[in-house]
Scaffold this motif. Structure first.
Motif, short mmCIF file in Angstrom:
data_model
loop_
_atom_site.label_atom_id
_atom_site.label_comp_id
_atom_site.label_asym_id
_atom_site.label_seq_id
_atom_site.Cartn_x
_atom_site.Cartn_y
_atom_site.Cartn_z
N VAL A 111 0.86 -1.18 0.00
CA VAL A 111 0.00 0.00 0.00
C VAL A 111 0.90 1.22 0.00
N VAL A 112 0.63 2.15 -0.92
CA VAL A 112 1.45 3.35 -1.06
C VAL A 112 0.51 4.56 -1.07
N SER A 137 7.50 6.08 6.33
CA SER A 137 7.40 7.22 5.42
C SER A 137 8.71 7.30 4.65
N LEU A 138 8.62 7.16 3.32
CA LEU A 138 9.82 6.98 2.50
C LEU A 138 9.84 7.93 1.31
N LYS A 139 11.02 8.31 0.89
CA LYS A 139 11.18 8.96 -0.40
C LYS A 139 10.85 7.94 -1.49
N PRO A 140 10.36 8.39 -2.65
CA PRO A 140 9.95 7.45 -3.68
C PRO A 140 11.00 6.43 -4.09
N ASP A 141 12.28 6.84 -4.15
CA ASP A 141 13.30 5.88 -4.56
C ASP A 141 13.49 4.79 -3.51
N ALA A 142 13.37 5.15 -2.24
CA ALA A 142 13.47 4.15 -1.17
C ALA A 142 12.25 3.23 -1.19
N ALA A 143 11.09 3.80 -1.47
CA ALA A 143 9.88 2.98 -1.58
C ALA A 143 9.98 2.00 -2.74
N LEU A 144 10.52 2.46 -3.85
CA LEU A 144 10.70 1.61 -5.02
C LEU A 144 11.64 0.45 -4.70
N ALA A 145 12.72 0.73 -3.98
CA ALA A 145 13.67 -0.33 -3.62
C ALA A 145 13.01 -1.37 -2.71
N LEU A 160 5.85 6.49 -7.74
CA LEU A 160 6.63 5.36 -8.25
C LEU A 160 6.58 5.32 -9.78
N ALA A 161 5.44 5.69 -10.33
CA ALA A 161 5.29 5.70 -11.79
C ALA A 161 6.29 6.66 -12.44
N ALA A 162 6.64 7.71 -11.72
CA ALA A 162 7.59 8.69 -12.26
C ALA A 162 9.00 8.12 -12.33
N LEU A 163 9.24 7.02 -11.60
CA LEU A 163 10.57 6.43 -11.57
C LEU A 163 10.74 5.26 -12.53
N ARG A 164 9.64 4.48 -12.70
CA ARG A 164 9.67 3.33 -13.60
C ARG A 164 8.32 3.15 -14.27
N ASP A 165 8.36 2.68 -15.52
CA ASP A 165 7.11 2.54 -16.27
C ASP A 165 6.69 1.08 -16.44
N ASP A 166 7.33 0.15 -15.74
CA ASP A 166 7.01 -1.26 -15.91
C ASP A 166 6.42 -1.88 -14.64
#
Length: 206
Positions: A111-112, A137-145, A160-166
């Motif tokens: 859940v994000v 509570s995380l920055k988007p790159d940390a949440a993505l990891a 997260l969509a702004a970081l990766r499209d897959d």
């Protein structure tokens, strides 16, 4: 379960429901942005019997600071007036419960939710709503990891969509009616806010 009024104001949604014995009696749900204070009481009044119930459940967050406080204040006021108990639940848990109910093929998800200041509130859970990765509570790159190959669901997935499209990302807001899907152990929180991050204001140094 006794007839219960559920109040959900932790995000852009203003959502109320009457549930009893695991069944949904009635609900009102709208995306209002910041208009919770104006919309909440009329929405409760539109429920059968004016929303009168034997117990109250309220979303304690994490989420919007103002929205959470509006919901908890209303829940406490009604509980006092009706002389009924009030307990809380987490926005993260109710989003997950709704997602699992609507997607039987998913065994785990994250859940994000929007967290403010460019961060997201995130927790990964399995189908039994047990935490795989703890709430943070995380920055988007940390949440993505931390996401791995899980489905991500919530109103913060755009970060997260702004970081990766897959990625498998699904927009969703908490819904009061989905509180009936929560196990009892997740509906006994004290009715006070769950803050996802430390306050911005800092005490002045002596």
């Amino acid at each position: 379960m006794a007839r219960t009024l559920v109040i959900e104001t932790a995000t852009a949604a203003c959502s109320v429901a009457l549930i009893e014995g695991g069944a949904l009696i009635a609900e009102e749900h709208a995306e209002v942005g910041r208009g919770h204070a104006e919309r909440l009481v009329p929405m409760i009044a539109d429920l059968p019997d004016g929303g009168r119930a034997e117990a109250i459940l309220v979303d304690c967050g994490p989420g919007s600071f103002t929205g959470i406080r509006v919901g908890i204040a209303a829940a406490r006021g009604l509980a006092f007036g009706w002389n009924v108990p009030v307990h809380g639940f987490s926005s993260l848990a109710v989003v997950a419960a709704g997602a699992f109910a609507r997607n039987p093929g998913i065994d785990a998800l994250a859940v994000v939710l929007e967290g403010g200041h460019g961060e997201v509130f995130m927790a990964a859970v399995d189908r039994q709503l047990a935490q795989i990765a703890p709430f943070a509570s995380l920055k988007p790159d940390a949440a993505l990891a931390q996401l791995g190959d899980r489905v991500a669901i919530g109103n913060g997935v755009r970060h997260l969509a702004a970081l990766r499209d897959d990625l498998d990302l699904r927009e969703a807001l908490p819904r009061a009616a989905d509180a009936r899907l929560l196990p009892a152990v997740l509906t006994t929180l004290p009715p006070r806010p769950i803050y996802g991050r430390a306050p911005d204001a800092k005490p002045k140094a002596a």
